[in-house]
Design an enzyme around this catalytic site. Structure first.
Site, PDB file in Angstrom:
ATOM      1  N   ASP A 187      65.212  40.303 -63.340  1.00  0.00           N
ATOM      2  CA  ASP A 187      65.287  40.609 -64.478  1.00  0.00           C
ATOM      3  C   ASP A 187      64.795  38.971 -64.554  1.00  0.00           C
ATOM      4  O   ASP A 187      65.955  38.125 -64.741  1.00  0.00           O
ATOM      5  CB  ASP A 187      67.287  41.318 -64.737  1.00  0.00           C
ATOM      6  CG  ASP A 187      67.481  40.243 -65.745  1.00  0.00           C
ATOM      7  OD1 ASP A 187      67.293  39.509 -66.950  1.00  0.00           O
ATOM      8  OD2 ASP A 187      67.958  41.286 -66.072  1.00  0.00           O
ATOM      9  N   HIS A 188      64.490  38.364 -66.264  1.00  0.00           N
ATOM     10  CA  HIS A 188      63.597  36.835 -66.119  1.00  0.00           C
ATOM     11  C   HIS A 188      65.579  36.547 -66.921  1.00  0.00           C
ATOM     12  O   HIS A 188      65.627  35.155 -67.002  1.00  0.00           O
ATOM     13  CB  HIS A 188      62.599  37.108 -66.781  1.00  0.00           C
ATOM     14  CG  HIS A 188      63.016  36.765 -68.504  1.00  0.00           C
ATOM     15  ND1 HIS A 188      62.654  38.536 -69.087  1.00  0.00           N
ATOM     16  CD2 HIS A 188      63.088  35.729 -69.634  1.00  0.00           C
ATOM     17  CE1 HIS A 188      63.062  38.234 -70.379  1.00  0.00           C
ATOM     18  NE2 HIS A 188      62.842  36.815 -70.780  1.00  0.00           N
ATOM     19  N   HIS A 250      69.283  42.185 -69.283  1.00  0.00           N
ATOM     20  CA  HIS A 250      69.634  41.146 -70.254  1.00  0.00           C
ATOM     21  C   HIS A 250      70.902  41.019 -70.406  1.00  0.00           C
ATOM     22  O   HIS A 250      71.994  40.174 -70.135  1.00  0.00           O
ATOM     23  CB  HIS A 250      69.101  40.708 -71.096  1.00  0.00           C
ATOM     24  CG  HIS A 250      66.926  40.922 -70.689  1.00  0.00           C
ATOM     25  ND1 HIS A 250      66.500  40.198 -69.807  1.00  0.00           N
ATOM     26  CD2 HIS A 250      66.472  40.833 -71.288  1.00  0.00           C
ATOM     27  CE1 HIS A 250      65.439  40.754 -69.781  1.00  0.00           C
ATOM     28  NE2 HIS A 250      65.032  40.976 -70.520  1.00  0.00           N
TER      29      HIS A 250
HETATM   30  C1  BG6 Z   1      61.911  40.950 -72.952  1.00  0.00           C
HETATM   31  C2  BG6 Z   1      62.263  42.609 -73.527  1.00  0.00           C
HETATM   32  O1  BG6 Z   1      62.704  41.559 -70.826  1.00  0.00           O
HETATM   33  O2  BG6 Z   1      62.638  40.068 -73.363  1.00  0.00           O
HETATM   34  C3  BG6 Z   1      61.269  41.479 -75.061  1.00  0.00           C
HETATM   35  O3  BG6 Z   1      61.400  43.258 -73.239  1.00  0.00           O
HETATM   36  C4  BG6 Z   1      62.176  40.433 -75.533  1.00  0.00           C
HETATM   37  O4  BG6 Z   1      61.397  42.162 -76.315  1.00  0.00           O
HETATM   38  C5  BG6 Z   1      62.498  39.254 -74.224  1.00  0.00           C
HETATM   39  O5  BG6 Z   1      61.741  39.129 -76.787  1.00  0.00           O
HETATM   40  C6  BG6 Z   1      63.488  37.813 -74.888  1.00  0.00           C
HETATM   41  O6  BG6 Z   1      63.299  36.782 -73.707  1.00  0.00           O
HETATM   42  P1  BG6 Z   1      63.883  35.303 -74.054  1.00  0.00           P
HETATM   43  O7  BG6 Z   1      63.331  34.999 -72.301  1.00  0.00           O
HETATM   44  O8  BG6 Z   1      62.257  35.724 -74.873  1.00  0.00           O
HETATM   45  O9  BG6 Z   1      64.875  35.579 -74.387  1.00  0.00           O
END
Ligand code: BG6
Length: 501
Positions: A187-188, A250
């Site tokens: 989960d990034h 997230h």
């Molecule tokens: C991704 C979603 O996991 O996270 C996207 O699929 C979203 O829709 C993105 O834009 C948001 O990531 P970050 O790191 O830009 O907040």
């Protein structure tokens, strides 16, 4: 990551989906940043796997061009280092003999050439529909079994299932093939510095934890707002929606880190056990509860940064009468001693007025109003804001006397900003996660039970929204903070969203 780090174990990284966007924009730049900081072992090689037929030379050439585009101040020595240890094999993912046979032979050649022991990790940057199939073929070709002290690990990108049932099925299929300890569900958000800092902030300091509970905290707000629309991802997004896309992964990760009890150690399972307890303590919604505590929205045409933008239904690959939500807000109740009666309001949306993700802890009002003349209603409550992006940092809001002969109170901020304090850290957010996988630390990855518990929380909302399609979409203008119902969700409780810009 610390200066006194351990270099990752010598290993081979195999990337399925190697010609895709994630590999080019995130994975290779993250590996480059790790190499630059000396986190990668000398015995290291990368094998890209994709559907496209291409030679290793061709793949290297595109990898180099991408590194030059996506890393800051590319250094030739590091790029050459990658060039010497990057390979490619392509073909049909369904063909276990040809593609996976070739992969097995290539791994053999690469480990001999670079004197790498048989430690491999497989990064599945593919559509989730291929996760089980690719894993099965890797295992069938003898590449998945850990033996002789060597490890084999699998990283899966999100989304991990599209509802509870599919997530359970996927977990069950994978667990028939490999052990839970070999699985790294990424989960990034957990790669973001400020997200990792929540644990340090809470458990590395002694002044916050005593007040981090229902006796002092009135409620918590978590916002993940994006200015962007769905860009070129309409095909995926129209079948997912804001809730599936952002909340079970997230945002619930942010909830668990904010709400969890101190773990007994920073071992992966101690931390994840505490996170899992929070997911289990979140009260499941009844269908009536969904109507009261969940809000959905879809953006219509509007203006973002003074530029006119189309509504969601006008985006490429989105159905003309799509009923998919691009905004979701929920009121969550965590049923435990620490958080009883402290609502967690969470929201996420596309085409908001600002790109801003934060966790706002709202403390209770002072119990006794000594400074009556200042007007009680003008006195704000204390807040701690954890800014996740774009400006990473932490702010404490409190009241102070406005200088002058009479007692008048104003609201002031005490600010800690990562950039001012630590300088610019070049990061894609994937560095820590890749490194952790290479050293076998799964703390920042989701366990099977956590993924399932997260889907269990949102499942009643998905069910009610499916049964009762929204009649009022589009119900917020691009460039606004979402539909009116989102404000009403808090107003009903005498509260309001903190809209940070
Ligand atoms: C991704 C979603 O996991 O996270 C996207 O699929 C979203 O829709 C993105 O834009 C948001 O990531 P970050 O790191 O830009 O907040």
């Amino acid at each position: 990551m610390s200066e006194n780090h351990k270099t990752a174990d010598p290993c081979v990284m195999v990337i399925f989906g190697a010609t895709g966007d994630l590999t080019k924009r995130k994975l290779f730049p993250a590996l480059y940043n790790l190499a630059k900081q000396d986190f990668l072992p000398h015995g290291f090689a990368i094998i890209g796997v994709g559907r496209q037929e291409m030679t290793s030379e061709e793949f290297r050439a595109s990898m180099i061009a991408n590194l030059r585009e996506f890393v800051s101040k590319p250094n030739d020595k590091i790029i050459n280092w990658f060039e010497e240890r990057t390979y490619y094999t392509g073909g049909d993912f369904d063909d276990d003999k040809k593609l996976f046979g070739d992969l097995r032979a290539l791994i053999g050649d690469v480990t001999t050439a670079h004197q790498i022991p048989d430690n491999y990790f497989f990064y599945l940057a593919t559509p989730p529909s291929l996760f089980a199939n690719v894993t099965q073929k890797v295992v069938k070709n003898g590449l998945g079994k850990e033996e002789n002290g060597n490890w084999r690990r699998f990283i899966y990108e999100k989304p991990f299932g599209h509802d509870l049932e599919s997530a359970e099925k996927l977990n069950a299929s994978l667990l028939k093939l490999v052990k839970e300890k070999q699985i790294y569900r990424i989960d990034h958000y957990l790669g973001k510095e400020t997200v990792q800092n929540i644990l340090v902030f809470r458990f590395g300091n002694s002044i916050f934890e005593p007040i981090w509970n229902r006796n002092f905290i009135d409620h918590v707000q978590i916002t993940v707002a994006e200015k962007l629309g769905v860009e070129l991802r309409g095909g995926y997004y129209d079948s997912a929606g804001a809730l599936r896309d952002m909340i079970p992964n997230h945002i619930l990760q942010l909830v668990t880190l904010t709400a969890m009890e101190p773990p007994v150690s920073f071992e992966a399972d101690s931390v994840r056990d505490e996170q899992a307890k929070i997911l289990q303590a979140i009260q499941p919604y009844s269908p009536e509860g969904v109507l009261q505590c969940a809000v959905r929205g879809q953006y219509g045409a509007g203006k973002v940064d003074d530029k006119k933008v189309d509504g969601y239904r006008g985006e490429p690959n989105v159905a003309a009468f799509s009923n998919t939500e691009t905004f979701a807000a929920l009121k969550l109740a965590i049923d435990n001693w620490r958080w009883a009666d402290v609502p967690f309001y969470i929201r996420t949306g596309k085409r908001m007025p600002a790109r801003h993700s934060s966790i706002v802890i709202h403390f209770k009002k002072a119990p006794f109003m000594l400074f009556r003349e200042t007007g009680v209603e003008r006195l704000r409550t204390n807040r701690i804001v954890i800014h996740i992006q774009p400006d990473e940092g932490i702010t404490l809001h409190f009241g102070a006397k406005i200088p002058g002969p009479i007692v008048n109170m104003g609201a002031v901020d005490m600010d800690f900003n990562y950039l001012d304090h630590f300088g610019e850290q070049v990061s894609t957010g994937y560095e820590r996660l890749l490194y952790d996988c290479m050293i076998g630390d799964a703390t920042l990855f989701q366990r099977a039970d956590m993924v399932e518990a997260s889907w269990r929380i949102v499942e009643p909302v998905l069910d009610v929204w499916k049964a009762l399609p929204a009649r009022d979409f589009p119900n917020y203008a691009a460039g606004s903070w979402g539909p009116n119902e989102s404000d009403q969700l808090l107003e009903r409780d005498g509260r309001s969203w903190k809209n940070l810009t």
